[in-house]
Design an enzyme around this catalytic site. Structure first.
Site, PDB file in Angstrom:
ATOM      1  CG  ASN A 107      -1.786   1.237   1.313  1.00 31.06           C
ATOM      2  OD1 ASN A 107      -2.448   1.582   0.324  1.00 31.06           O
ATOM      3  ND2 ASN A 107      -1.838   1.900   2.462  1.00 31.06           N
ATOM      4  CG  HIS A 152      -0.667   6.021   4.564  1.00 29.27           C
ATOM      5  ND1 HIS A 152      -2.045   6.046   4.625  1.00 29.27           N
ATOM      6  CD2 HIS A 152      -0.231   6.834   5.546  1.00 29.27           C
ATOM      7  CE1 HIS A 152      -2.421   6.843   5.609  1.00 29.27           C
ATOM      8  NE2 HIS A 152      -1.338   7.341   6.185  1.00 29.27           N
ATOM      9  CB  SER A 163       4.970   5.150   4.278  1.00 25.71           C
ATOM     10  OG  SER A 163       5.340   6.179   5.162  1.00 25.71           O
ATOM     11  CG  ASP A 199      -2.888   3.279   6.760  1.00 33.00           C
ATOM     12  OD1 ASP A 199      -2.868   2.670   5.684  1.00 33.00           O
ATOM     13  OD2 ASP A 199      -3.672   4.218   6.997  1.00 33.00           O
TER      14      ASP A 199
HETATM   15  C1  GRF Z   1      -2.514   9.073  -2.879  1.00 32.69           C
HETATM   16  O1  GRF Z   1      -2.174  10.187  -2.107  1.00 32.69           O
HETATM   17  C2  GRF Z   1      -2.288   7.818  -2.090  1.00 32.69           C
HETATM   18  O2  GRF Z   1      -1.165   7.874  -1.265  1.00 32.69           O
HETATM   19  C3  GRF Z   1      -3.522   7.778  -1.263  1.00 32.69           C
HETATM   20  O3  GRF Z   1      -4.547   8.188  -2.109  1.00 32.69           O
HETATM   21  C4  GRF Z   1      -4.013   9.033  -3.130  1.00 32.69           C
HETATM   22  C5  GRF Z   1      -4.350   8.414  -4.432  1.00 32.69           C
HETATM   23  O4  GRF Z   1      -3.955   9.146  -5.533  1.00 32.69           O
HETATM   24  N1  GRF Z   1      -3.700   6.478  -0.657  1.00 32.69           N
HETATM   25  P1  GRF Z   1      -4.108   8.517  -6.985  1.00 32.69           P
HETATM   26  O5  GRF Z   1      -5.496   7.919  -7.116  1.00 32.69           O
HETATM   27  O6  GRF Z   1      -3.030   7.476  -7.171  1.00 32.69           O
HETATM   28  O7  GRF Z   1      -3.919   9.670  -7.915  1.00 32.69           O
END
Ligand code: GRF
Length: 228
Positions: A105, A107, A134, A143
């Site tokens: 994932n 995050h 991360s 997370d």
């Molecule tokens: C990113 O900030 C990711 O870290 C978070 O959600 C956002 C998704 O952006 N979990 P995208 O859909 O990849 O543009």
């Protein structure tokens, strides 16, 4: 060729970074499916129709029922790695156990700081000087899995959620690609509660430098940071 499945709920810019890296020859992998809990997610449009799977999670009687269908669809494409890239729905324990050790994932915070939602707003409200992103292995607790690598950005005076999230997103893309490069080349593994890179246990998350290279963390007084 290593097979990557991507779970996404929204715009899919992280998915696009993976697609672009593959097209540029920077990531030796193929995307074998994009999966969404939101049939209208823009992320789905970034791949060919035959690679798309979506279902409206709200139409299912329970989280377990939705997760079971999702897990079967993901398993059917035989992924080596399953990447949550802006997947905004919590994965149930059964899903996590089925894909554990190959489930990643990204995050938008420097975990263990700011798990969950609204990470940028919370970092600003707390007066943080640094923030970032991360990539971690997914475990049932939200997370909280082992962090593989992080990218750090400054929080600047006058930042709001838009400016800070844009700065973080710009490092998310190279961070995710760099970790996937380690993963698909067989250099990254999780055994039990330990991550290893090239067979060596990783005690501190790798750091992305401004050139997009991951480094083993520099510990003052210890060995210098080494590119991996
Ligand atoms: C990113 O900030 C990711 O870290 C978070 O959600 C956002 C998704 O952006 N979990 P995208 O859909 O990849 O543009």
């Amino acid at each position: 060729m290593q097979r990557i499945a991507v779970l996404a709920s929204g715009r899919g810019s992280n998915l696009q970074a993976i697609i672009d890296a593959i097209s540029a020859g920077d990531l030796a992998a193929g995307i074998v499916g994009v999966f969404s809990d939101k049939p209208a997610a823009a992320a789905l449009q970034r791949v060919a129709p035959e690679l798309r799977w979506s279902a409206d999670a709200r139409a299912y009687p329970s989280r377990e029922d939705f997760d079971a269908d999702l897990a079967d669809a993901v398993a059917a494409c035989r992924p080596d790695w399953v990447v949550c890239a802006g997947y905004l729905r919590i994965l149930g324990d059964a899903f996590v156990e089925r894909f554990r050790d190959r489930l990643l994932n990204i995050h938008p915070s420097l975990l263990p700081k700011y798990p969950g939602l609204r990470t940028h707003a919370r970092a600003i409200a707390d007066g943080e000087r640094e923030h970032g992103a991360s990539v971690h292995f997914v475990i049932p607790e939200l997370d909280a899995g082992n962090v593989i690598a992080q990218a750090v950005v400054p929080v600047l005076a006058g930042d709001d959620v838009d400016s800070l999230s844009a700065r973080v997103l710009a490092v998310e893309h190279p961070l995710l690609v760099a970790v996937l490069r380690l993963a698909v080349s067989g250099r990254l593994a999780e055994q039990g509660t330990t991550i290893s890179v090239d067979g060596h246990p990783l005690f501190t998350a790798l750091r992305l430098d401004s050139a997009g290279v991951l480094h083993a963390h520099h510990v003052p007084g210890a060995s210098p940071s080494v590119p991996v």
